[in-house]
Design a protein around this motif. Structure first.
Motif: not given
Lengths: 586, 84
Positions: A288-289, A291, A318, A322
């Motif tokens: 998972f990230d 961006a 987040a 984004l």
């Protein structure tokens, strides 16, 4: 707090949902029709790999089955024709090695081409595929490989060295370790791609019966060893039907399932269901990230997305900037699985991404989605939705060895399913007693507590046992307590799920020390390090607290329910069986 | 940033990492290689690591910048560069 239902007025989208009229679809549904659709020549023999790969290759092999996005965003595509040939080769290669029909081939590998080829290739050979979770430590892996009596393992050199090499001597059944070749092949391992090059295509797929075992998925038990749920080849009927109804999938879709390949979602909807529909699977090799995920949604033009509550809550954290930078116009449907999705997350999807998340409910044992919110029907935020066509669900009470369905709405009880859907597990490997305990009076008893409202929507209430749901993974407290007890400073340990805003629950351990030990920060870190090495970060505790005594029954059993009540400040309930009732008030 | 500041920052990053994943041997860590390629760390661990860094350094780290914190060298460059 009451959340307003999200309505789905007619004409809301340019497309028509696969399940447009819920009641009509349920009334018209039959598993025989699904069988005829997938296997026009009859369902006496059914092989998952044939339906998922070869069938589409025969109809025109150029269509893309897999798009695998690597760390640097390079995309490797595998067409249905290439998938057929590669899985043919894998099946031939393991036959030549000497893996007979019915034996187990395990995998310990990330979302790379080898995983998909090994899974479907194993099924073609009539062997049983057992995916393992790559974040497990050496001990859980040894235990699972041993229970499965795995004959072969597909992995990478790095994972083999880190997690398998040290325990291999204790696994006499494990004859062949097939390693991908990005690094030098460790001693005692076989180069995977080299033996695939030497193998042949075009051998016939093994003719398996609908009840023949196809997959083994491990699930945690409250006491003792993990259980290996057996999924038969016929499960593909339910995985296909649910991919169409609950995920609204069709052949032109680009579908992204973010689940780890080590769990049942990673095979049922990370491979089998969407390929049976003929869709294109998009796969991200990386963890998972936020961006990165938005970039993939945009660049890969994802149309249907299946992810988890933990991931959605991390995306919420987040922030909204984004997604606003990205063109997400291709996305037309989003769904969630792993643990109950909180209503805030459902609504956040609608407000930020332009479409709500549709929660789904199922388990390793059910093999496919059983209860869902649908593309064309109202969402009740916080509800798991209504049963799929072909599925009968109920809330019931256990009374001795029998059960009593509860007809009145809004009553709490155990969520149960009427036996007879094609993806129901056919056993726990070598554990008929545990399997028998899952059934009563023709019902499968899920162990989840829920209620049903007057309109037939089901609402999750909690687990009926001590199992912990963390980041979508089911963790058995006993496994964690056992690892803690191996440490010389530990006298007793009790492990619970502590509520967590992101992960749903995190694993928390309460530890009583042996005389002569002091609960210092240094010792706390030693215990954390010990359990993380042994169990891996997905299972090991995130928090450890020292205490002078654990609440126990008079027979000496740790009452985890009281530890949970103590942690959350909720009422402890019945404490009459407590050894020292004063402990219940701590 | 001068050498002693860089050393202090490096120590703080390693201390924070070890608080989350105490099994890590800081001496064996390759600063150029991503943490997750050297030891086991899940997404909850990584989030805890960043949250602890935020607290220690009293600064907010936006999620979009998380990938820059994936190795020790990345952490040093990012945290050493942008002074709050």
């Amino acid at each position: 707090m009451h959340w307003k239902p999200i309505e789905k007025p007619a004409g809301r989208t340019k497309w028509t949902a696969n399940l447009e009229d819920y009641d009509k679809a349920r009334a018209a549904f039959s598993w025989e029709d699904v069988g005829r659709e997938l296997m026009p020549q009859g369902t006496a023999h059914i092989n998952i790999a044939h339906i998922a790969a070869d069938r589409h290759a025969e109809a025109g092999g150029e269509r893309v089955a897999l798009r695998i996005v690597d760390r640097s965003f390079n995309v490797e595509t595998i067409s249905y024709g290439a998938l057929r040939d590669l899985t043919d080769r894998f099946a031939d290669a393991i036959r030549r090695l000497g893996v007979p029909r019915g034996e187990v081939v395990a995998s310990l590998i990330g979302r790379t081409p080898a995983f998909y080829i090994a899974a479907l290739g194993t099924l073609k050979a009539g062997a049983v595929f057992c995916p393992l979770f790559a974040a497990f430590g050496p001990e859980p892996l040894r235990q699972r490989l041993s229970i499965a009596r795995a004959r072969a393992l597909v992995t990478t050199p790095a994972l083999y060295r880190r997690k398998v090499a040290s325990v291999r001597a204790g696994l006499p059944d494990l004859r062949y370790v097939l390693c991908t070749e990005e690094e030098a092949i460790p001693e005692g391992c076989i180069p995977l791609w080299r033996i695939l090059d030497a193998a042949e295509t075009g051998l016939p797929v093994v003719r398996t019966a609908p009840q023949d075992p196809a997959l083994l998925h491990f699930t945690s038990g409250t006491t003792g060893r993990p259980k290996a749920a057996i999924q038969p080849h016929g499960a593909i009927l339910a995985q296909y039907a649910s991919s169409r109804f609950a995920l609204d999938l069709r052949p032109e879709d680009r579908f992204w399932c973010t689940a780890d390949p080590g769990w049942v979602t990673g095979t049922a909807y990370g491979i089998v269901g969407p390929l049976s529909v003929g869709a294109t699977l998009v796969v991200d090799t990386e963890p998972f990230d936020a961006a990165r995920w938005y970039r993939i949604l945009e660049a890969e033009r994802i149309s249907v997305w299946y992810t988890s509550p933990t991931a959605i809550r991390m995306l919420m954290r987040a922030g909204d900037a984004l997604p606003r930078e990205r063109d997400l116009s291709a996305l037309r449907f989003a769904a969630s699985v792993g643990e109950p999705l909180n209503p805030e997350a459902v609504v956040w999807g609608l407000e930020t991404l332009g479409l709500p998340f549709h929660d789904t409910w199922w388990q390793t044992e059910t093999g496919a989605i059983m209860i869902a919110n649908y593309a064309a029907t109202e969402i009740r935020p916080g509800s798991m939705g209504r049963p799929l066509p072909g599925i009968e669900a109920a809330i019931l009470h256990r009374v001795g060895g029998r059960v009593e369905p509860i007809r009145a709405p809004d009553q709490e009880g155990e969520l149960a399913l009427r036996v007879g859907w094609p993806s129901m597990f056919t056993g726990y490997l070598n554990d008929p007693e545990s399997y028998a305990r899952c059934f009563a009076d023709g019902w499968y008893l899920s162990g989840d507590l829920a209620r049903r409202d007057a309109d037939g929507y089901f609402w999750f209430v909690g687990r009926g046992d001590d199992l912990i749901k963390t980041s979508g993974h089911l963790v058995g407290p006993f496994e964690v307590e056992s690892a803690l007890l191996e440490h010389p400073a530990v006298a007793e340990a009790g492990v619970i799920g502590k509520p967590d805003a992101i992960a749903g629950q995190i694993v928390k351990a309460f530890v009583c020390l042996r005389p002569g030990n002091i609960g210092t920060e240094e010792l706390r870190r030693q215990l954390l390090a010990h359990t993380r090495r042994r169990l891996g970060p997905a299972v090991a505790p995130k928090e450890i607290a020292f205490c002078s005594a654990l609440p126990k029954t008079r027979s000496g059993k740790i009452m985890r329910r009281l530890l949970r009540a103590q942690e959350t400040g909720e009422p402890a309930g019945d404490t009459t069986t407590l050894e020292d009732p004063a402990q219940g008030d701590r | 940033m001068n050498t002693s500041n860089a050393e202090q920052l490096s120590q703080l990053i390693l201390d924070t990492l070890i608080a989350v994943a105490p099994e890590v041997d800081p001496g064996a860590l390759d600063p150029d290689v991503a943490f997750r390629d050297q030891f086991e760390i899940d997404s909850v661990d990584f989030l805890n690591f960043v949250l602890r860094l935020e607290k220690q350094l009293d600064r907010r780290i936006p999620e979009a910048d998380f990938p820059r914190l994936s190795s020790l060298k990345g952490c040093l460059a990012y945290l050493g560069d942008k002074k709050t």
